[in-house]
Design an enzyme around this catalytic site. Structure first.
Site, PDB file in Angstrom:
ATOM      1  CE1 TYR A  53      -3.264  -2.793   0.223  1.00  0.00           C
ATOM      2  CE2 TYR A  53      -3.445  -2.464   2.577  1.00  0.00           C
ATOM      3  CZ  TYR A  53      -3.820  -3.132   1.438  1.00  0.00           C
ATOM      4  OH  TYR A  53      -4.740  -4.142   1.519  1.00  0.00           O
ATOM      5  CG  HIS A 131      -1.717  -8.477  -0.598  1.00  0.00           C
ATOM      6  ND1 HIS A 131      -1.239  -7.210  -0.380  1.00  0.00           N
ATOM      7  CD2 HIS A 131      -3.047  -8.321  -0.738  1.00  0.00           C
ATOM      8  CE1 HIS A 131      -2.221  -6.341  -0.391  1.00  0.00           C
ATOM      9  NE2 HIS A 131      -3.341  -6.992  -0.610  1.00  0.00           N
ATOM     10  CB  SER A 209     -14.032  -4.109  -0.048  1.00  0.00           C
ATOM     11  OG  SER A 209     -14.633  -3.089  -0.812  1.00  0.00           O
ATOM     12  N   PRO A 210     -15.801  -4.126   3.264  1.00  0.00           N
ATOM     13  CG  PRO A 210     -15.801  -3.580   5.546  1.00  0.00           C
ATOM     14  CD  PRO A 210     -14.885  -3.732   4.352  1.00  0.00           C
ATOM     15  CG  LEU A 211     -18.590   0.120   4.774  1.00  0.00           C
ATOM     16  CD1 LEU A 211     -18.172   1.450   5.388  1.00  0.00           C
ATOM     17  CD2 LEU A 211     -20.063  -0.180   5.115  1.00  0.00           C
ATOM     18  N   GLY A 212     -18.224  -2.086   0.349  1.00  0.00           N
ATOM     19  CA  GLY A 212     -18.217  -2.023  -1.111  1.00  0.00           C
ATOM     20  C   GLY A 212     -17.409  -0.859  -1.640  1.00  0.00           C
ATOM     21  N   GLY A 214     -16.850   1.838  -0.285  1.00  0.00           N
ATOM     22  CA  GLY A 214     -17.543   3.084   0.047  1.00  0.00           C
ATOM     23  C   GLY A 214     -18.933   3.197  -0.539  1.00  0.00           C
ATOM     24  CG  PHE A 215     -22.109   1.412  -3.867  1.00  0.00           C
ATOM     25  CD1 PHE A 215     -22.491   2.337  -4.819  1.00  0.00           C
ATOM     26  CD2 PHE A 215     -23.055   0.500  -3.411  1.00  0.00           C
ATOM     27  CE1 PHE A 215     -23.787   2.356  -5.313  1.00  0.00           C
ATOM     28  CE2 PHE A 215     -24.347   0.501  -3.897  1.00  0.00           C
ATOM     29  CZ  PHE A 215     -24.718   1.431  -4.855  1.00  0.00           C
TER      30      PHE A 215
END
Length: 322
Positions: A53, A131, A209-212, A214-215
């Site tokens: 990252y 990873h 990415s549990p919030l897609g 940010g979507f």
């Protein structure tokens, strides 16, 4: 607290990837440190990073500065920041940049770990993942080299990231696997066989990415220049509009419950399994607090049934990373 194969962590962790430039646009060091320290103060004392990252060291160094002297569980990953002069294998992905390159050869594992230990400024890595599995290296060989790090006290727990159920089973036969990290959210279900394999191993699931991306916050209508999500098919202009329309019933349900769409998405995920730990990332202290508070939400079975019905009709347009 929740258990990841015996490693106790809070129900909501923090994904630090968003704090490096080039992910969701530019960000300065002070803002990034403020966000990360706020997450720890609020209780998200399970921080996820990677040696890939940022510029290959920025994110780990940032995490190291924030956790110094604090009681924080730190997880990091290796294999994508391939040392100069070493070969790498390509992994096809669903984003527009097309492919990633990985090298998880056993002879490099200690070198990766020692570099991360220096970047983080810690004596041992709490949870260490490849990873991505290396398509040219049996997962048993990579995990065998990681097991040596555990024996030497440089790593406390071994995890797998972006692995299959078969790979998890094979890896666990070599050394106990505490956690498998995979994408899991309202718009990307987990592979049922992977979840079954995690249960067999007694491993937890760390949901990236549990919030897609940010979507699922219900607030993304367009992207700024420099935003990594321009590479993501689900955020392409036509798809983003369609997806927001399809997500509307869930946003409305969140409003009726008096919670934000992000809180509902995280609480829903926590109710799917008692050993799943989401690692949302944010740059905004208020949003970080909002995410952490979702860990205390108790959704009634009737609410979960309504959500299941709404999600059955939510078919996102466009693909995801994997």
């Amino acid at each position: 607290m929740r258990s990841l194969g015996g490693l106790n962590v809070p129900p909501i962790g923090f994904g630090a990837m968003v704090l490096s430039p080039g992910m969701y646009g530019e960000i300065d060091e002070d803002r990034a440190l403020t966000a990360l320290r706020h997450a720890i103060d609020e209780g998200a004392a399970f921080v996820d990073t990677s040696d890939a990252y940022g510029d290959g060291a920025h994110n780990e160094r940032l995490v190291g500065a924030a956790v110094k002297g604090r009681d924080v569980v730190v997880a990091t990953k290796f294999g994508l920041a391939v040392p100069e002069g070493e070969s790498a294998r390509e992994i096809p992905v669903g984003f527009e940049f097309g492919k990633l390159a990985v090298n998880a050869e056993p002879r490099l594992v200690r070198r990766y770990a020692e570099r991360s230990l220096r970047n983080l400024g810690v004596d041992a890595i709490d949870l260490y993942y490849p990873h991505f599995p290396d398509p040219a290296v049996p997962i048993e060989d990579t995990v065998g080299a990681m097991a040596d790090l555990v024996a030497d006290g440089l790593v406390r727990h071994i995890g797998l990231s972006n692995a299959t159920a078969e790979q998890l089973r094979r890896a666990h036969a070599v050394h106990p696997v505490a956690a498998v990290q995979t994408e899991w959210s309202m718009w990307r279900p987990i592979d049922p066989d992977l979840l079954a394999a995690a249960d067999e191993a007694g491993a937890g699931v760390v949901a990236w990415s549990p919030l897609g991306a940010g979507f699922l916050t219900g607030t993304v209508t367009e992207l700024r220049d420099g935003d990594f999500r321009h590479n993501a098919p689900r955020f392409a202009a036509g798809n983003l509009t369609a997806n927001n329309d399809r997500y509307a019933p869930i946003r409305r349900l969140a409003g009726r419950l008096g919670v934000t769409p992000a809180q509902l998405a995280l609480a829903w995920l926590l109710h799917q399994h008692d050993r799943v730990v989401p690692i949302p990332g944010s740059r905004t202290p208020a949003h970080i607090t909002e995410n952490v508070e979702a860990g205390a939400l108790d959704l009634h079975p009737d609410t979960l049934a309504l959500l299941d019905k709404a999600l059955a009709g939510f078919r996102p347009a466009g693909g995801t990373l994997l």
